[in-house]
Design an enzyme around this catalytic site. Structure first.
Site, PDB file in Angstrom:
ATOM      1  N   PRO A 259       4.380 -15.088   4.537  1.00  0.00           N
ATOM      2  CA  PRO A 259       5.260 -16.207   4.909  1.00  0.00           C
ATOM      3  C   PRO A 259       4.433 -17.466   5.109  1.00  0.00           C
ATOM      4  CG  PRO A 259       4.944 -14.733   6.773  1.00  0.00           C
ATOM      5  CD  PRO A 259       4.275 -14.083   5.605  1.00  0.00           C
ATOM      6  N   MET A 260       4.842 -18.563   4.476  1.00  0.00           N
ATOM      7  CA  MET A 260       4.096 -19.822   4.551  1.00  0.00           C
ATOM      8  C   MET A 260       5.076 -20.961   4.788  1.00  0.00           C
ATOM      9  SD  MET A 260       1.348 -19.191   1.459  1.00  0.00           S
ATOM     10  CE  MET A 260       2.489 -18.252   0.433  1.00  0.00           C
TER      11      MET A 260
ATOM     12  N   GLN B  44      11.045 -13.614   8.780  1.00  0.00           N
ATOM     13  CA  GLN B  44      10.065 -13.742   9.862  1.00  0.00           C
ATOM     14  C   GLN B  44      10.614 -14.649  10.943  1.00  0.00           C
ATOM     15  OE1 GLN B  44       6.294 -16.068   9.802  1.00  0.00           O
ATOM     16  NE2 GLN B  44       5.286 -14.084  10.089  1.00  0.00           N
TER      17      GLN B  44
ATOM     18  N   CYS C 117       0.473 -17.302  14.219  1.00  0.00           N
ATOM     19  CA  CYS C 117       0.366 -18.726  13.909  1.00  0.00           C
ATOM     20  C   CYS C 117      -0.354 -19.447  15.044  1.00  0.00           C
ATOM     21  CB  CYS C 117       1.750 -19.330  13.692  1.00  0.00           C
ATOM     22  SG  CYS C 117       1.700 -21.082  13.239  1.00  0.00           S
TER      23      CYS C 117
ATOM     24  N   ASN D 223      -4.381  -8.937   5.693  1.00  0.00           N
ATOM     25  CA  ASN D 223      -4.124 -10.275   5.167  1.00  0.00           C
ATOM     26  C   ASN D 223      -5.337 -11.151   5.454  1.00  0.00           C
ATOM     27  OD1 ASN D 223      -2.524 -13.147   6.412  1.00  0.00           O
ATOM     28  ND2 ASN D 223      -2.633 -12.678   4.241  1.00  0.00           N
ATOM     29  N   GLY D 224      -5.592 -12.099   4.541  1.00  0.00           N
ATOM     30  CA  GLY D 224      -6.660 -13.056   4.779  1.00  0.00           C
ATOM     31  C   GLY D 224      -7.732 -13.047   3.707  1.00  0.00           C
TER      32      GLY D 224
ATOM     33  N   GLY E 164      -1.659 -14.568   0.363  1.00  0.00           N
ATOM     34  CA  GLY E 164      -1.081 -15.824   0.813  1.00  0.00           C
ATOM     35  C   GLY E 164      -1.101 -16.912  -0.233  1.00  0.00           C
ATOM     36  N   ARG E 165      -1.944 -17.911  -0.027  1.00  0.00           N
ATOM     37  CA  ARG E 165      -1.918 -19.120  -0.847  1.00  0.00           C
ATOM     38  C   ARG E 165      -2.314 -18.908  -2.294  1.00  0.00           C
ATOM     39  NH1 ARG E 165      -1.345 -20.364   3.963  1.00  0.00           N
ATOM     40  NH2 ARG E 165      -0.603 -22.408   4.644  1.00  0.00           N
TER      41      ARG E 165
END
Length: 513
Positions: free
Chosen positions: A195-196, A248, A278, A389-390, A411-412
């Site tokens: 989720p972004m 989310q 976050c 994640n990451g 993610g991105r």
């Protein structure tokens, strides 16, 4: 010296020294005493410094206040009697207005406070205006304004939980896929897109679903206040093709989160995820996000409330620590406490969240990645589903992590390079890839933009998510430039697509020449 200059000099000598007059102490109009400070200097003096104390033998009867003080107090308090206004001020032994004993206040109901002098004006009792909660709606309660029980129920504030009265049917409810339609033998969290904020909206998720059918997609984080008090359709509506899709939530009130979990189930989502990772200051001011890791029992209460409210899976996304806490015991105890409340799926961002001193962007880059702690969590909690994640970008990195944990969240990289997901279904799920080429994805995406254009929705807002579709190929830059030209946003998507394709192919031909 000429006659003109001599005349100017004589006039200058005859003029009084204005600056010296301003520097001189000002004289009291009532007693001839002097006040400190320079008149006209623009300096605001304290009340006790405006009047220089008189010697005791020369102290006049009015000592302690200047003419006009009582009038100012009378105008402020609204009392007709200057004697009452003067007595409303306290005086110290030196006779300075504004110093000494505090002003008498009234007790509730307008009665004078103990020790108030007779004749002193009764100050009205303090009035408390309506208080605001995090959702920015007036809360009904004792001493909080003229809110009635009926008004509270109309706002959804009855005993069923805040926002219960605001539930309504989805605008266009999408049914989840039929049971058994997924890929058998693989965890639903095997591969997912993170989720972004401002990125993974319904348009972005539709594009991703054209490229991969089995990857789990997440919404942007939606706060509980936005769902309970805001436009539910704007935050919850989605396309039926997006399944599997998870909602989310951001919040820290168990009742509010339970209410939003029921909303997620009614709208047909496949999962509810609680954001505990976050690190932004804005999220911290709302008392949720990564700062919740410092209160594991509160997170456990939130998870239990959501599990009691819905049959959907309730998951938690979090970090491995906060600030400079790098001990594995911290994240282990957090997972253990929340798992005791019934949570079975944890998505772990393998970085610490620095709550002070770093921006959200810096929090994704500066704290070091520690994949070994996430793998250790899986060894210590084999019964739980642990996803990592990451910093994971390539298929090789995904495969490496899947050998250690149950799932990987990207993610991105998935956002900026959407075509990187093209082989995910065949490689990680054993299924057929839905898209054979970028041209096929672009054509299906254009059909989606056409539907938005006919419905009166700005296609340019949705197109921003697809600007990376041709990244890494000749002509990709020219293709992006055409789609980003604001002068073309009034045209139909097909017209812009024709120009963008012509520009891309022209660049390809030029590079081949």
């Amino acid at each position: 010296m000429g006659p003109g200059r001599r005349l100017c000099a004589q006039r200058a000598d005859a003029r009084p020294d204005r600056r010296a007059a301003q520097r001189a102490p000002a004289q009291c109009r009532a007693c001839g005493g002097h006040r400190d400070g320079a008149r006209g200097s623009g300096t605001r003096l304290r009340a006790q410094d405006r009047h220089r104390p008189h010697p005791p033998a020369l102290r006049p009867a009015h000592a302690g206040r200047h003419p006009g003080v009582a009038g100012r107090v009378r105008r402020r308090l609204g009392t007709p009697d200057s004697r009452h206004a003067a007595e409303a001020l306290a005086h110290d032994d030196g006779g300075h207005a504004g110093a000494g004993a505090p002003r008498p206040h009234a007790q509730p109901g307008g009665r004078p406070a103990p020790g108030a002098r007779p004749g002193a004006p009764l100050l009205p009792p303090a009035r408390r205006g309506p208080q605001r909660d995090r959702g920015r709606h007036t809360r009904a309660g004792r001493g909080q304004g003229p809110c009635t029980a009926l008004a509270a129920r109309q706002r959804g504030g009855d005993r069923r939980g805040r926002g219960a009265g605001l539930l309504r049917e989805p605008l266009a409810r999408a049914e989840p896929p039929a049971e058994g339609s997924g890929v058998s033998g693989h965890s639903p969290w095997r591969l997912s897109v993170a989720p972004m904020m401002d990125w993974t909206d319904r348009h972005c998720r539709y594009l991703h679903r054209l490229i991969t059918r089995h990857t789990l997609l997440y919404t942007e984080m939606v706060t509980t206040g936005a769902l309970i008090h805001g436009d539910q359709g704007r935050h919850l509506d989605y396309n039926a093709e997006e399944h599997p899709v998870a909602l989310q939530l951001g919040g820290s009130e168990p009742e509010d989160l339970a209410q939003c979990a029921r909303l997620a189930e009614r709208w047909g989502y496949d999962e509810v995820n609680l954001n505990c990772g976050c690190p932004s200051e804005r999220v911290q001011r709302g008392a949720f996000g990564a700062c919740l890791m410092n209160e594991p029992q509160l997170v456990a209460d939130c998870v239990k409330a959501m599990r009691d409210a819905t049959a959907l899976p309730v998951t938690v996304k979090h970090r491995i620590g906060t600030d400079k806490i790098e001990s594995y015991d911290f994240v282990r105890d957090f997972v253990g406490t929340v798992a005791a409340a019934g949570c079975e799926v944890f998505i772990v961002h393998a970085r610490n969240a620095w709550l002070q001193g770093l921006s959200p962007k810096e929090n994704r880059e500066i704290p070091p990645l520690r994949y070994e702690l996430v793998a250790r969590l899986k060894r210590d909690f084999p019964q739980l589903t642990i996803a990592i994640n990451g910093g994971i970008k390539t298929p090789e990195q995904i495969a490496e992590q899947l050998a250690l944990v149950d799932g990987v969240m990207v993610g991105r990289e998935a956002y900026h390079e959407p075509w990187s997901m093209a082989q995910w279904d065949s490689r990680f799920f054993g299924a057929t890839d839905p898209a054979a080429s970028r041209e096929q994805v672009e054509e299906q995406w254009l059909q989606y933009l056409d539907r938005l254009h006919v419905a009166g929705v700005s296609w340019a807002y949705a197109m921003r998510h697809a600007l990376g579709l041709w990244n890494g190929t000749p002509g990709a830059r020219r293709w992006r430039q055409v789609w980003s030209d604001h002068r073309l946003k009034t045209l139909a998507p097909r017209e812009v697509a024709a120009q963008a394709t012509a520009a891309r192919l022209g660049a390809v031909a030029l590079a081949a020449a």
